[in-house]
Design an enzyme around this catalytic site. Structure first.
Site, PDB file in Angstrom:
ATOM      1  N   LYS A 251       0.860  -1.343  -0.190  1.00 51.11           N
ATOM      2  CA  LYS A 251      -0.213   0.127  -0.063  1.00 51.11           C
ATOM      3  C   LYS A 251       0.837   1.242  -0.171  1.00 51.11           C
ATOM      4  O   LYS A 251       0.711   2.199  -0.787  1.00 51.11           O
ATOM      5  CB  LYS A 251      -0.769  -0.019   1.183  1.00 51.11           C
TER       6      LYS A 251
ATOM      7  N   ARG B 209      -8.968   1.940   9.324  1.00 56.21           N
ATOM      8  CA  ARG B 209      -8.523   0.813   9.744  1.00 56.21           C
ATOM      9  C   ARG B 209      -9.633  -0.087  10.402  1.00 56.21           C
ATOM     10  O   ARG B 209      -9.440  -1.228  10.740  1.00 56.21           O
ATOM     11  CB  ARG B 209      -7.027   0.571  10.556  1.00 56.21           C
TER      12      ARG B 209
ATOM     13  N   ARG C  19      11.212  -7.671   5.160  1.00 54.48           N
ATOM     14  CA  ARG C  19      11.359  -6.141   5.106  1.00 54.48           C
ATOM     15  C   ARG C  19      12.209  -5.748   6.441  1.00 54.48           C
ATOM     16  O   ARG C  19      12.804  -4.607   6.100  1.00 54.48           O
ATOM     17  CB  ARG C  19       9.834  -5.486   5.148  1.00 54.48           C
TER      18      ARG C  19
ATOM     19  N   ARG D  90      11.683  -4.203   9.180  1.00 56.69           N
ATOM     20  CA  ARG D  90      11.614  -2.959  10.419  1.00 56.69           C
ATOM     21  C   ARG D  90      11.832  -3.707  11.697  1.00 56.69           C
ATOM     22  O   ARG D  90      11.657  -4.706  12.034  1.00 56.69           O
ATOM     23  CB  ARG D  90       9.881  -2.603  10.387  1.00 56.69           C
TER      24      ARG D  90
ATOM     25  N   ARG E 142      -0.237  -8.379  13.745  1.00 55.95           N
ATOM     26  CA  ARG E 142      -0.763  -7.408  12.842  1.00 55.95           C
ATOM     27  C   ARG E 142      -1.832  -7.859  11.822  1.00 55.95           C
ATOM     28  O   ARG E 142      -2.746  -7.282  11.393  1.00 55.95           O
ATOM     29  CB  ARG E 142       0.270  -6.759  12.200  1.00 55.95           C
TER      30      ARG E 142
HETATM   31  P1  AMP Z   1       1.273   0.924   9.166  1.00 61.17           P
HETATM   32  O1  AMP Z   1       2.693   1.649   8.838  1.00 61.17           O
HETATM   33  O2  AMP Z   1       0.441   1.688   8.421  1.00 61.17           O
HETATM   34  O3  AMP Z   1       1.427  -0.297   9.252  1.00 61.17           O
HETATM   35  O4  AMP Z   1       1.064   1.416  10.728  1.00 61.17           O
HETATM   36  C1  AMP Z   1       2.034   0.921  11.750  1.00 61.17           C
HETATM   37  C2  AMP Z   1       1.147   1.032  12.920  1.00 61.17           C
HETATM   38  O5  AMP Z   1       0.830   2.242  13.438  1.00 61.17           O
HETATM   39  C3  AMP Z   1       0.120   0.068  13.095  1.00 61.17           C
HETATM   40  O6  AMP Z   1       0.443  -1.310  13.507  1.00 61.17           O
HETATM   41  C4  AMP Z   1      -0.786   0.585  14.122  1.00 61.17           C
HETATM   42  O7  AMP Z   1      -0.248   0.357  15.509  1.00 61.17           O
HETATM   43  C5  AMP Z   1      -0.498   2.030  14.157  1.00 61.17           C
HETATM   44  N1  AMP Z   1      -1.543   2.665  13.151  1.00 61.17           N
HETATM   45  C6  AMP Z   1      -1.384   3.079  12.030  1.00 61.17           C
HETATM   46  N2  AMP Z   1      -2.557   3.565  11.154  1.00 61.17           N
HETATM   47  C7  AMP Z   1      -3.534   3.253  12.232  1.00 61.17           C
HETATM   48  C8  AMP Z   1      -4.970   3.508  12.044  1.00 61.17           C
HETATM   49  N3  AMP Z   1      -5.663   3.994  11.102  1.00 61.17           N
HETATM   50  N4  AMP Z   1      -5.492   3.064  13.193  1.00 61.17           N
HETATM   51  C9  AMP Z   1      -5.152   2.439  14.383  1.00 61.17           C
HETATM   52  N5  AMP Z   1      -3.486   2.389  14.416  1.00 61.17           N
HETATM   53  C10 AMP Z   1      -2.900   2.809  13.387  1.00 61.17           C
END
Ligand code: AMP
Length: 187
Positions: A14, A90, A129, A131, A142
């Protein structure tokens, strides 16, 4: 003006695709994950709160995330160019809050791009990846959180007639092309 949400499992690509479309068409790329990681780096109160959830692969509470998005979507660049939302919404509660916000702003969504990738491929991608927060346990969590809380958004947007599914496996340029096609962009 482009007003799009990118939806899909963690590791679907994404972020990569959202950044490409955003750069090519000069549209603000809004990633809640990036915003939260910045806050963690800066050590703000938001960052401290977010980190405790992110470290476990859990979602940050809806009220916090919705507040962040509300502020960001009210900025000038969004008004003139639209947005590419990456990693938000989400949860169904977030999607409903977004509907309300966008209706107040008079900016209805063009489409929701659902970038689909199968389970095992996701785990492999996330593990490679590498991280810092991506231990296998956190990755599995996740994915579980995605299945339980985010997957219902697929039907939510399908019922609204907004969902456009794109296969997230394959050549990165080809996937970008497919996204441009379903969005009716020229490329
Ligand atoms: P991402 O980089 O989008 O995978 O986000 C990393 C982490 O940030 C996720 O695993 C969540 O802990 C938090 N996070 C990001 N976006 C959201 C969202 N829309 N709602 C809740 N937590 C979020």
């Amino acid at each position: 003006m482009i007003k799009v949400v990118f939806l899909g499992p963690p590791g679907a690509g994404k972020g990569t695709q959202a950044v490409r479309i955003a750069q090519k068409y000069s549209v603000p790329h809004i990633s809640t994950g990036d915003i939260l990681r910045d806050a963690v780096k800066e050590g703000t109160e938001l960052g401290k709160l977010a980190k405790s959830y992110m470290d476990k692969g859990e979602l940050v509470p809806d009220s916090v995330i919705i507040g962040i998005i509300k502020e960001r979507l009210s900025e000038e660049d969004v008004k003139s160019k639209g947005f590419i939302l990456d990693g938000f919404p989400r949860t169904i509660a977030q999607a409903k809050a977004l509907d309300e916000l966008l209706s107040e702003l008079n900016m209805p969504l063009d489409a929701v791009i659902f970038l689909n990738v199968e389970d095992e491929e996701i785990v492999n991608r996330l593990l490679s990846r590498g991280r810092a927060d991506d231990t296998e346990e956190v990755i599995r969590n996740r994915i579980k959180v995605y299945r339980q809380q985010t997957e219902p958004l697929i039907d939510y947007y399908r019922e609204k007639g907004l969902l456009k599914e794109v296969n997230g496996v394959g050549d990165i340029d080809e996937i970008t092309k497919k996204i441009e096609e379903v969005l009716g962009l020229n490329g």
